[in-house]
Motif scaffolding. Structure first.
Motif, PDB file in Angstrom:
ATOM      1  N   UNK A  25       0.903  -1.186  -0.132  1.00 15.80           N
ATOM      2  CA  UNK A  25      -0.131   0.077   0.084  1.00 15.80           C
ATOM      3  C   UNK A  25       0.976   1.215   0.025  1.00 15.80           C
ATOM      4  N   UNK A  26       2.119   1.160   0.692  1.00 14.21           N
ATOM      5  CA  UNK A  26       2.848   2.344   0.880  1.00 14.21           C
ATOM      6  C   UNK A  26       3.852   2.211  -0.259  1.00 14.21           C
ATOM      7  N   UNK A  27       4.310   1.158  -0.652  1.00 14.51           N
ATOM      8  CA  UNK A  27       5.091   0.964  -1.619  1.00 14.51           C
ATOM      9  C   UNK A  27       4.623   0.038  -2.956  1.00 14.51           C
ATOM     10  N   UNK A  28       4.041   0.985  -3.877  1.00 15.57           N
ATOM     11  CA  UNK A  28       3.267   0.162  -4.890  1.00 15.57           C
ATOM     12  C   UNK A  28       4.390  -0.082  -5.977  1.00 15.57           C
ATOM     13  N   UNK A  29       5.443   0.715  -6.117  1.00 16.66           N
ATOM     14  CA  UNK A  29       6.498   0.326  -7.047  1.00 16.66           C
ATOM     15  C   UNK A  29       7.617  -0.426  -6.791  1.00 16.66           C
ATOM     16  N   UNK A  30       7.667  -1.205  -5.633  1.00 19.73           N
ATOM     17  CA  UNK A  30       8.537  -1.948  -5.110  1.00 19.73           C
ATOM     18  C   UNK A  30       8.246  -3.525  -5.615  1.00 19.73           C
ATOM     19  N   UNK A  31       9.195  -4.123  -6.122  1.00 26.71           N
ATOM     20  CA  UNK A  31       8.949  -5.608  -6.598  1.00 26.71           C
ATOM     21  C   UNK A  31       9.182  -6.490  -5.406  1.00 26.71           C
ATOM     22  N   UNK A  32       8.043  -6.907  -4.621  1.00 32.26           N
ATOM     23  CA  UNK A  32       8.519  -7.518  -3.472  1.00 32.26           C
ATOM     24  C   UNK A  32       8.649  -9.026  -3.844  1.00 32.26           C
ATOM     25  N   UNK A  33       8.537  -9.542  -4.904  1.00 28.15           N
ATOM     26  CA  UNK A  33       8.775 -11.014  -5.291  1.00 28.15           C
ATOM     27  C   UNK A  33      10.400 -11.191  -5.185  1.00 28.15           C
ATOM     28  N   UNK A  34      10.948 -10.221  -5.445  1.00 21.39           N
ATOM     29  CA  UNK A  34      12.680 -10.449  -5.530  1.00 21.39           C
ATOM     30  C   UNK A  34      13.015 -10.006  -3.993  1.00 21.39           C
ATOM     31  N   UNK A  35      13.898 -10.838  -3.639  1.00 24.93           N
ATOM     32  CA  UNK A  35      14.383 -10.390  -1.970  1.00 24.93           C
ATOM     33  C   UNK A  35      15.435 -11.507  -1.542  1.00 24.93           C
ATOM     34  N   UNK A  36      16.317 -10.921  -0.767  1.00 24.71           N
ATOM     35  CA  UNK A  36      17.377 -11.987  -0.277  1.00 24.71           C
ATOM     36  C   UNK A  36      16.928 -12.189   1.499  1.00 24.71           C
ATOM     37  N   UNK A  37      15.833 -11.425   1.732  1.00 22.49           N
ATOM     38  CA  UNK A  37      15.779 -11.448   3.127  1.00 22.49           C
ATOM     39  C   UNK A  37      15.001 -12.923   3.583  1.00 22.49           C
ATOM     40  N   UNK A  38      15.550 -13.585   4.646  1.00 25.66           N
ATOM     41  CA  UNK A  38      15.038 -14.955   4.756  1.00 25.66           C
ATOM     42  C   UNK A  38      13.574 -14.953   5.462  1.00 25.66           C
ATOM     43  N   UNK A  39      13.529 -13.820   6.162  1.00 28.32           N
ATOM     44  CA  UNK A  39      12.134 -13.833   6.966  1.00 28.32           C
ATOM     45  C   UNK A  39      11.642 -12.350   6.919  1.00 28.32           C
ATOM     46  N   UNK A  40      10.530 -12.173   6.535  1.00 23.68           N
ATOM     47  CA  UNK A  40      10.067 -10.592   6.641  1.00 23.68           C
ATOM     48  C   UNK A  40       9.950 -10.267   8.006  1.00 23.68           C
ATOM     49  N   UNK A  41      10.087 -11.148   9.112  1.00 25.63           N
ATOM     50  CA  UNK A  41      10.035 -10.362  10.270  1.00 25.63           C
ATOM     51  C   UNK A  41      11.196  -9.933  10.676  1.00 25.63           C
ATOM     52  N   UNK A  42      12.241 -10.045  10.044  1.00 23.64           N
ATOM     53  CA  UNK A  42      13.355  -9.301  10.306  1.00 23.64           C
ATOM     54  C   UNK A  42      13.339  -7.658  10.174  1.00 23.64           C
ATOM     55  N   UNK A  43      12.325  -7.430   9.173  1.00 23.32           N
ATOM     56  CA  UNK A  43      12.272  -5.909   8.654  1.00 23.32           C
ATOM     57  C   UNK A  43      10.970  -5.428   9.611  1.00 23.32           C
ATOM     58  N   UNK A  44      11.213  -4.392  10.091  1.00 18.70           N
ATOM     59  CA  UNK A  44      10.465  -3.680  11.191  1.00 18.70           C
ATOM     60  C   UNK A  44      10.224  -2.154  10.730  1.00 18.70           C
ATOM     61  N   UNK A  45       8.978  -1.553  11.352  1.00 13.62           N
ATOM     62  CA  UNK A  45       8.902  -0.145  11.222  1.00 13.62           C
ATOM     63  C   UNK A  45       9.662   0.584  12.160  1.00 13.62           C
ATOM     64  N   UNK A  46      10.654   1.360  11.908  1.00 11.41           N
ATOM     65  CA  UNK A  46      11.391   2.172  13.177  1.00 11.41           C
ATOM     66  C   UNK A  46      10.462   3.319  13.552  1.00 11.41           C
TER      67      UNK A  46
END
Length: 320
Positions: A25-46
């Motif tokens: 919703x905030x990042x409509x232009x980001x391709x989330x199908x491509x990532x090297x992150x093993x778990x999305x839980x690692x990424x948080x809002x600061x």
């Protein structure tokens, strides 16, 4: 803002699940199908949203000799590329903006500072044949700033200089030699140097919103393992590649020559993460890293927990 208030506000901001479907919703232009992150839980809002911490792309510079607002012990990031006048980027400004997109001697650079990891890195902004411009995503991973580029909206891990989400996933930026030193040390070494002028934003420049952070018992929004060898999580370490030298060893020995490097430590630089007024912070010293031929080497001075998080198999240079 006191550190406890900052922590509570940011903890509340992490309520949404770590789910790309939500972030789209905030990042409509980001391709989330491509990532090297093993778990999305690692990424948080600061806490702040996208661009809530405004990166700079129009910084102005003045002669170092006419600057009177910066206190002598305050830290600056020095960039002295061959054939250019040395530039100082005061941490009093980067604390509030975290990224400065600049061009030095024809080289497009990103000068970055993540207060939560004390990580100050300068990158060449060229990648895959294009010049990128970086902003602050408002996201953290292992407490380290996640940047994004405005061209592809890919997400980049500041500590690594690597794209971790989006079209450019796996791309690495070239890190350029730079170092943190006090304003007094910069002026003494480079009386003909330039210093970044105060930005035109309404910010409490010279104030530290992370008061007492680097003497806290634990890092902010970090749930990973503590560093090994009994090293405090918030001790500064000097990282070159996948090796880390603890700052207390450097302060004891002043000069270390090993692994093909010469690392010098001298007193005189205030911590930007100690007292409310940056210039009054305790003395944490300044570090210069060179190779055997005397050339400055790209390095970082970051907290021990961050080194362990991003280089879990890294080598700890304990000198024992």
């Amino acid at each position: 803002m006191r550190l406890t208030t900052l922590l509570l506000a940011a903890l509340c901001a992490t309520a949404p699940a770590a789910d790309p479907a939500f972030w789209k919703q905030e990042w409509p232009e980001t391709d989330f199908s491509k990532t090297s992150v093993q778990s999305w839980v690692e990424i948080m809002s600061g806490g702040p949203p996208k661009d809530g911490i405004p990166a700079l792309s129009d910084a102005a510079f003045i002669e170092a000799t006419v600057e009177t607002r910066i206190e002598g012990p305050e830290p600056v990031i020095t960039v002295a590329l061959p054939g250019t006048r040395p530039r100082a980027y005061p941490v009093r400004y980067l604390t509030w903006h975290e990224i400065v997109n600049d061009t030095v001697g024809g080289v497009p650079v990103a000068v970055t500072f993540c207060p939560l990891c004390n990580s100050a890195l300068v990158f060449d902004r060229r990648a895959r044949g294009r010049v990128l411009e970086f902003g602050v995503s408002g996201k953290l991973r292992h407490s380290d700033m996640v940047m994004y580029d405005r061209q592809t909206h890919s997400w980049w891990q500041q500590a690594l200089g690597e794209a971790i989400v989006g079209e450019l996933t796996g791309t690495r930026l070239s890190q350029l030699p730079s170092w943190m030193e006090s304003w007094d040390q910069f002026r003494a070494r480079h009386p003909d140097g330039l210093v970044m002028d105060e930005p035109g934003w309404n910010r409490a420049y010279g104030r530290n919103p992370y008061r007492n952070y680097d003497s806290a018992s634990r890092p902010f929004l970090y749930s990973g393992e503590p560093p090994p060898h009994g090293i405090p999580a918030l001790m500064r370490v000097v990282r070159v590649g996948d090796r880390a030298w603890p700052m207390d060893r450097l302060a004891r020995e002043s000069r270390i020559a090993e692994a093909g490097l010469v690392i010098d430590w001298q007193p005189g630089q205030a911590s930007a993460l100690d007292t409310e007024r940056i210039g009054a912070g305790r003395d944490v010293g300044s570090v210069r890293v060179r190779n055997a031929a005397g050339a400055d080497m790209a390095h970082d001075v970051l907290f021990a927990f961050a080194f362990h998080a991003f280089w879990p198999d890294g080598q700890w240079m304990l000198g024992r």
